[in-house]
Motif scaffolding. Structure first.
Motif, PDB file in Angstrom:
ATOM      1  N   GLN A  81       0.824  -1.207   0.000  1.00  0.00           N
ATOM      2  CA  GLN A  81       0.000   0.000   0.000  1.00  0.00           C
ATOM      3  C   GLN A  81       0.860   1.259   0.000  1.00  0.00           C
ATOM      4  N   PRO A 124      -6.698  -7.273   2.291  1.00  0.00           N
ATOM      5  CA  PRO A 124      -7.631  -6.168   2.565  1.00  0.00           C
ATOM      6  C   PRO A 124      -8.844  -6.245   1.651  1.00  0.00           C
ATOM      7  N   PRO A 125     -10.053  -6.235   2.193  1.00  0.00           N
ATOM      8  CA  PRO A 125     -11.246  -6.412   1.356  1.00  0.00           C
ATOM      9  C   PRO A 125     -11.476  -5.250   0.392  1.00  0.00           C
ATOM     10  N   ASN A 126     -11.043  -4.068   0.762  1.00  0.00           N
ATOM     11  CA  ASN A 126     -11.271  -2.887  -0.086  1.00  0.00           C
ATOM     12  C   ASN A 126      -9.998  -2.445  -0.795  1.00  0.00           C
ATOM     13  N   ARG A 127      -9.159  -3.387  -1.137  1.00  0.00           N
ATOM     14  CA  ARG A 127      -7.884  -3.056  -1.770  1.00  0.00           C
ATOM     15  C   ARG A 127      -8.115  -2.437  -3.146  1.00  0.00           C
ATOM     16  N   ASN A 128      -7.161  -1.622  -3.542  1.00  0.00           N
ATOM     17  CA  ASN A 128      -7.250  -0.940  -4.836  1.00  0.00           C
ATOM     18  C   ASN A 128      -6.286  -1.548  -5.853  1.00  0.00           C
TER      19      ASN A 128
END
Length: 369
Positions: A81, A124-128
């Motif tokens: 990240q 991470p569930p909301n990863r980009n």
């Protein structure tokens, strides 16, 4: 060879998987502190050295990032990240207004024996970004030629691809009988470790040189020893291994394990002197050194003896069980705990003459004939 893909190394050293009290996932605070300490250096290097405009203009393919030696804990997601944030900061300033933000593909790599199930359960569930797991040794080729834009590795390069064979050769001056590391061992033992580390690092750089695009970034965090350290007498990170080796010898004398097993067991890690490590980087013709920073080791301070012991167990339990078999780990680390109580200096990481080196390399442009 230029087209060679990764080979399976003779050994596969993986951290303790799962989410138990002695797992890597529950004992990676010290590594996390180094990643966080290097965040600003990493993002600054990417901001100044990573040419997003050229990459986006030349291809519609995603930006490809690899974290090598990802293990199973959350640290790899933090490191990735940090890289992505640095790249995305550039998007408004480097891209044309009619250009879409590039998609990002992240490869999480570790040995084939790594617990990838635990790793991906923690994604991470909301990863980009898109995520891929890639098992295999990073001391060989893992990716197609010129397919990566950024490579990151944290603490993994301390692990050797395999142990020097001289360590268990009774006819060799490097035979490490009765010890499991190069601390307080004959100079030949240290030299054997050092040669293996140099060969491994050169192989690592050669593989990455083929996989990174021109001007691609290689960022590494590597545990290093102070240049003035004397491995035969000074207090430093290997003191833990010296104490652990004495526990194994105690158990051998009691007949709990065979002395031959101890004589053939060595820890496959190496902490180079700073100057010697930089010489390897400087001699490499494929990369330029863009930045190097020493990070202090305050993050390696353990809050208590139990935490200190658990950290080491997370690193070595699988390796010990593989060599000695099941059933000795609990007693071994109970004995080690008592040795630490009697020798509490090992808890004070500030006395250890070692650091974390953050280094950024850039892939030189390949001039085509």
């Amino acid at each position: 060879m230029e087209g060679e893909v990764a080979k399976v190394c003779p050994e596969s050293y993986a951290m303790k998987g799962g989410e138990g009290p002695h797992s890597c996932a529950q004992n990676s605070a010290s590594q996390r502190s180094s990643i966080e300490a290097a965040k600003n250096f990493l993002q600054s290097a990417i901001a100044s050295k990573f040419d997003l405009r050229t990459i986006c203009a030349s291809s519609t393919n995603p930006i490809c990032i690899a974290d090598l030696g990802c293990s199973t804990g959350p640290n790899t997601f933090i490191a990735v990240q940090n890289v992505i944030e640095a790249i995305q900061i550039q998007c408004p300033s480097q891209q044309n207004h009619n250009q879409a933000t590039p998609e990002i593909l992240v490869f999480f790599n570790d040995q084939v024996s790594n617990d990838f199930n635990t790793l991906f359960q923690k994604l991470p569930p909301n990863r980009n970004y898109f995520a891929v797991g890639l098992p295999g040794s990073f001391y060989g080729r893992l990716f197609p030629r010129q397919s990566l834009h950024v490579v990151h590795s944290s603490a993994a390069l301390s692990w050797l691809s395999e142990l020097p064979k001289e360590l268990t050769d009774t006819s060799s001056g490097a035979c490490n009988k009765g010890k499991i590391f190069y601390t307080n061992a004959p100079k030949e033992v240290f030299d054997a470790y050092e040669r293996r580390f140099k060969m491994d690092l050169e192989a690592f750089l050669q593989a990455r040189a083929q996989e990174l695009v021109d001007n691609g970034i290689l960022a590494c965090l590597i545990l290093v020893a102070d240049d003035l350290i004397d491995f035969s007498v000074d207090m430093y990170a290997g003191k833990d291994y010296e104490l652990l080796g004495s526990c194994l010898m105690d158990m051998a004398k009691l007949g709990l394990i065979s002395e031959e097993k101890v004589d053939t067991f060595n820890i496959p890690t190496f902490f180079p002197h700073v100057k010697d490590l930089m010489k390897i980087f400087e001699a490499n013709k494929d990369f330029s050194i863009e930045q190097s920073e020493l990070i202090d080791n305050k993050g390696f301070l353990a809050p208590n003896i139990e935490s200190h012991v658990s950290r080491l167990r997370a690193v070595l339990e699988v390796l010990i069980e593989k060599h000695f078999g099941d059933g000795i780990v609990d007693e071994l680390f109970d004995r080690f705990t008592e040795k630490v109580r009697a020798y509490p200096e090992v808890l004070d990481a500030l006395k250890f003459k070692f650091h974390v080196l953050f280094v950024v390399l850039k892939r030189k442009v390949v001039i085509k004939a």
